[in-house]
Enzyme design. Structure first.
Site, short mmCIF file in Angstrom:
data_model
loop_
_atom_site.label_atom_id
_atom_site.label_comp_id
_atom_site.label_asym_id
_atom_site.label_seq_id
_atom_site.Cartn_x
_atom_site.Cartn_y
_atom_site.Cartn_z
N GLU A 73 20.25 0.25 6.40
CA GLU A 73 21.16 0.44 5.52
C GLU A 73 22.37 -0.37 5.65
O GLU A 73 23.25 -0.03 4.67
CB GLU A 73 21.44 2.00 5.36
CG GLU A 73 20.22 2.72 5.58
CD GLU A 73 20.19 4.43 5.44
OE1 GLU A 73 21.26 4.70 6.33
OE2 GLU A 73 19.67 4.90 4.66
N SER A 131 0.76 -1.31 -0.02
CA SER A 131 -0.17 -0.01 -0.14
C SER A 131 0.97 1.34 0.00
O SER A 131 1.65 1.35 1.04
CB SER A 131 -0.86 -0.07 1.32
OG SER A 131 -1.44 1.15 1.64
N ILE A 176 9.28 1.05 5.95
CA ILE A 176 9.77 1.63 7.12
C ILE A 176 11.09 2.53 6.46
O ILE A 176 11.45 3.73 7.22
CB ILE A 176 10.26 0.82 8.20
CG1 ILE A 176 10.98 1.38 9.55
CG2 ILE A 176 11.29 -0.19 7.59
CD1 ILE A 176 10.00 1.33 10.52
N LYS A 227 31.41 -2.48 3.32
CA LYS A 227 31.45 -2.42 4.64
C LYS A 227 32.18 -3.65 5.03
O LYS A 227 32.04 -4.72 4.91
CB LYS A 227 30.06 -2.54 5.17
CG LYS A 227 29.98 -2.77 6.95
CD LYS A 227 28.54 -2.86 7.51
CE LYS A 227 28.45 -3.33 8.95
NZ LYS A 227 27.16 -3.51 9.41
#
Ligand SMILES: Cc1cc2nc3c(=O)[nH]c(=O)nc-3n(C[C@H](O)[C@H](O)[C@H](O)COP(=O)(O)OP(=O)(O)OC[C@H]3O[C@@H](n4cnc5c(N)ncnc54)[C@H](O)[C@@H]3O)c2cc1C
Length: 507
Positions: free
Chosen positions: A50, A40, A46, A79
């Site tokens: 990341e 929707s 949210i 990372k």
């Protein structure tokens, strides 16, 4: 659940969890199953999340994703680990670097040899034996599977990326593989009157999406798994008291460091995640110890580049859904529980549960044993992550700060006490098959948070002290040379995976 052949899967929710599941199921079970995803626009996603851990490479491989393309599409960076600043005590910092530490010798993990030197007063930093750490500190990165002409492994890496772009990227891949997307608000979940299984999703505009198997990826609200099936929730906030987060993007920082930074604050901690187009920041804190205004002030005062908006508030209750698979519904992502993003584990847990579901999928409707196995393994995995995160709080030495004093004095799960005491007594670390963090992860956090073992394994004394010292020196030298020969992360990204928006700009 009645035994019937399952030919269609309906995914409720299109955040990271929904689209990761859609892409994986379409890729692996595509011809056998039709996949429909309902999301929707009114509710949205949210949109935080990341930072990842290295296991994400397995997910990408399974989808045959081109890694450079994926980084370009998601403004991604590399990372190599997470720096924990001020966690042990203010002014102190250590890193949980991915990958190995040193090189094991004759059945004995490497760190015992290093520890023996430390105990005899000849030790140096544990992190001199981590290539990931050395490269991270110098801002360097390359894909390096091993250090050439040596038996030493190279770099182990994960990614930072923009979560909204990631969901959009996976949506494109999923739709190319035949996933049907339905935009609409789910107003009601329709259950079979006798079995209680979910039969269909009734949308606000009157449409009905029916299916045989459902994935609940509706985020914190857990529309199917909790609101309809009442699977229950184990609240873990007695061990992990943070219950709020404020997230804010800021301008990109240079140089682009190849690691996440987590800085402990008065009643929680702040994250800093460098992306190609911006830096992600957030403050995770406990509302029992800090007012929201104070939390926002602290966050803003600690930013190191220009804010690109106002802080966004998110509330959560740390814990896990009691049953991740109930009836004909499996929940993934935030619908399955929440552990704060201290060790970047949420996306991994989504991926692990997708993989588990693919292995146990009830194609012929035969659910009971599969469901039991799924729930048992998923529960164990969640608990190991929980213990690992508690460790960071419990072993703090920030004496005189109410939040941290209480964390230091809390009663922790027996499984964790055992691990800490075994390490303190023997230097030994044993991890389970379902623990996503292995020896070197536990070692760095235990040592970094100040636990000093009383002894190393006696077997290390079978190696003459001079040989032991030489062994360590060789490894240290090889790693230092390898790290300094790597390109800087900016150079690597510019050459291989710079995102289009940055083309032409100085890296
Ligand atoms: C502060 C914070 C920081 C985080 N940092 C990290 C991190 O660094 N690394 C990491 O791995 N994870 C992190 N996470 C976790 C990560 O964000 C989530 O695990 C991930 O985004 C998955 O979210 P989701 O897809 O489950 O839920 P959401 O993104 O909330 O998506 C829910 C979906 O359900 C749909 N939906 C809901 N209700 C309805 C309805 N009635 N009808 C139709 N559709 C509906 C929504 O439209 C949306 O598409 C973090 C989480 C938080 C809160």
């Amino acid at each position: 659940m009645a035994a019937q052949e399952i030919k269609s899967v309906v995914i409720a929710g299109g955040g990271t969890a929904g689209w990761m599941a859609a892409a994986a199921i379409a890729k692996v079970m595509g011809p056998r199953l039709s996949v429909t995803l309902v999301e929707s626009d009114e509710i949205g996603i949210i949109g935080v999340g990341e930072a990842t851990i290295p296991s994400i490479a397995l997910y990408n491989e399974m989808l045959r994703i081109d890694e450079n393309e994926f980084l370009r599409q998601t403004q991604g960076t590399f990372k190599l680990g997470i720096e924990f600043a001020d966690w042990h005590q203010p002014g102190h910092s250590y890193m949980h670097a991915f990958g190995g530490i040193g090189k094991d010798l004759a059945y004995i993990p490497f760190h015992h040899y290093w520890l023996q030197e430390v105990l005899q007063g000849r030790g140096d930093s544990l992190w001199n034996y981590s290539l990931n750490y050395l490269a991270a500190r110098q801002g360097r990165f390359a894909r390096l599977p091993r250090i050439e002409d040596t038996p030493l492994p190279g770099l182990t890496y994960a990614f930072h990326f923009d979560a909204s772009l990631y969901a959009a990227y996976l949506r494109r891949l999923s739709e190319q593989m035949g996933v049907r997307r339905v935009e609409g608000l789910i107003a009601e979940v329709i259950q079979h009157p006798e079995s209680g299984d979910v039969r269909a999703l009734h949308l606000k505009d009157g449409r009905e999406i029916s299916g045989e198997f459902f994935l609940d990826c509706t985020g914190f609200r857990g529309l199917l798994i909790e609101q309809s099936l009442k699977a229950g929730y184990d609240d873990w906030s007695r061990w992990l008291p943070c219950d709020r987060a404020l997230a804010i993007p800021t301008q990109r920082n240079d140089p682009l460091i190849p690691y996440t930074r987590s800085t402990a604050l008065e009643a929680g901690w702040q994250w800093r995640i460098p992306l190609q187009h911006r830096t992600g920041n957030g403050h995770v804190y406990s509302s029992a110890y800090m007012e929201d205004d104070r939390a926002a002030d602290l966050l803003m005062a600690n930013l190191d580049s220009q804010p690109l908006g106002d802080p966004r508030a998110i509330r959560f209750v740390t814990g896990r859904r009691r049953q991740l698979w109930s009836h004909n519904v499996v929940c993934l992502g935030l619908a399955s529980g929440f552990l704060e993003p201290l060790e970047s584990t949420a996306i991994h847990l989504i991926q692990a549960n997708i993989q588990r579901l693919i292995l146990l999928f009830p194609h012929h409707g035969d659910c009971d044993h599969r469901r039991a196995q799924f729930n048992q393994t998923a529960a164990a995995e969640y608990e190991f992550v929980r213990d690992f995160i508690i460790l960071h709080y419990y072993l703090n030495n920030r004496v005189g700060e109410r939040f941290w004093d209480d964390c230091r004095h809390m009663s922790v799960p027996d499984s964790l006490t055992h691990k800490i005491e075994l390490f303190r007594e023997t230097g030994g670390i044993f991890t389970s098959q379902h623990d996503i963090f292995h020896l070197t992860s536990w070692l760095q956090v235990l040592w970094g948070q100040g636990v000093s073992p009383r002894s190393a394994h006696p077997f290390v004394q079978a190696v003459a002290p001079h040989d032991r010292t030489e062994y360590l020196k060789n490894i240290r030298d090889l790693m230092a040379q390898a790290a300094s020969a790597l390109p800087r992360q900016e150079e690597f990204i510019a050459r291989h995976c710079r995102a289009p928006a940055l083309a032409g700009a100085a890296a």
